[in-house]
Design an enzyme around this catalytic site. Structure first.
Site, PDB file in Angstrom:
ATOM      1  N   PRO A   1       0.664   3.226  -1.812  1.00  0.00           N
ATOM      2  CA  PRO A   1       1.216   4.469  -2.360  1.00  0.00           C
ATOM      3  C   PRO A   1       1.074   5.609  -1.361  1.00  0.00           C
ATOM      4  CG  PRO A   1      -0.160   3.356  -3.977  1.00  0.00           C
ATOM      5  CD  PRO A   1      -0.360   2.638  -2.678  1.00  0.00           C
ATOM      6  N   GLU A   2       2.163   6.366  -1.168  1.00  0.00           N
ATOM      7  CA  GLU A   2       2.158   7.490  -0.244  1.00  0.00           C
ATOM      8  C   GLU A   2       2.157   8.791  -1.040  1.00  0.00           C
ATOM      9  OE1 GLU A   2       5.195   6.903   2.716  1.00  0.00           O
ATOM     10  OE2 GLU A   2       4.466   4.903   3.220  1.00  0.00           O
TER      11      GLU A   2
END
Length: 273
Positions: free
Chosen positions: A2-3
């Site tokens: 996840p960014e």
């Protein structure tokens, strides 16, 4: 992994818990990247007052303590009801007044730790500016990059330079501007840096609006997938045709990351010494 847009979307989806009080805590497996604190039960009886994001960390402020949460490679939070079936990799369960928060992490690279002086100094203080604030601007970025000979993609993914510009969003920003990902950072003109700052902000904001990117199993705390991946023009498309010129997109490794680019639209320009 996840960014920033996925973490921001996760944080927003946790907001139904604000104002609720912790009624109970169950640690099913505390061995994450760092062990879940043995005294996490101190949260019991405390109301959740605030949620905010710093880089890829979610900071949860309770009445007496604050926690630092990171999703790692495969982590996710889910708001559930107590009667909902548990999953194998639900490692932490926090029971609030009406809702239950579960942390799920098959690879266990995430972290659930106290936000104290030690973790503030070690994890948060070294971080660069937030990309969606005025602290991230062309003047500052140009100054930071003017002596750096590393590829521009590696530079903008460095959390000491700017936080949260992960592989997906760096790839898309550089593609849209016609900048080769391996172009030496110091060789970019101020005008290019100015456009890059604007494009990074635009791409990240668009991704947040679309709920982030669901490439594998990402979903927010309400179980909703993101849709930004449907707009991707370069990331993950190596071997396919460029949408602009129909040249075959190529893939190189930069900093151990796959970097997709168009050799026609993003030509490498030799930098002067």
């Amino acid at each position: 992994m996840p960014e920033l847009p996925e973490v921001e979307t996760t944080k927003t989806s946790l907001e139904p818990l604000l104002g609720q009080t912790v009624q109970g805590i169950l640690v099913r497996n505390g061995q994450l990247r760092w062990p879940i604190p043995e005294d996490i039960a101190l949260l019991k009886g405390q109301k959740l007052l605030q949620l905010y994001r710093r880089s890829k960390y979610i900071i949860a402020r309770f009445e007496k303590h604050s926690m630092l949460w990171h999703l790692g490679m495969s982590g996710s939070f889910r708001i559930c009801h107590s009667e909902d079936e548990l999953r194998k990799h639900d490692h932490l369960i926090i029971q609030f007044d009406q809702l239950q928060l579960r942390y799920h992490d098959p690879r266990r690279f995430g972290c659930i730790v106290w936000l104290n002086d030690e973790n503030q100094k070690k994890l948060l203080d070294p971080l660069g500016p937030e990309p969606l604030t005025t602290d991230f601007n062309a003047d500052d970025l140009f100054e930071k990059l003017k002596t750096k000979k590393i590829g521009i993609k590696i530079a903008i993914m460095d959390n000491h330079i700017v936080v949260g510009v992960g592989n997906i969003y760096a790839t898309e920003s550089l593609f849209n501007l016609g900048i080769h990902p391996a172009q030496p950072a110091h060789s970019l003109s101020f005008d290019q840096i100015e456009k890059l700052v604007s494009e990074i902000k635009r791409i990240l904001q668009q991704a947040i609006t679309l709920g982030g990117s669901t490439l594998r199993d990402y979903s927010n705390a309400m179980g909703e997938n993101g849709y930004f991946q449907q707009t991707l023009l370069a990331y993950g498309r190596a071997g396919e045709m460029c949408v602009n010129c129909e040249t075959t997109l190529e893939n190189i490794k930069l900093g151990q990351r796959a970097s997709v680019f168009c050799p026609h639209c993003q030509p490498f320009k030799k930098a002067s010494v």
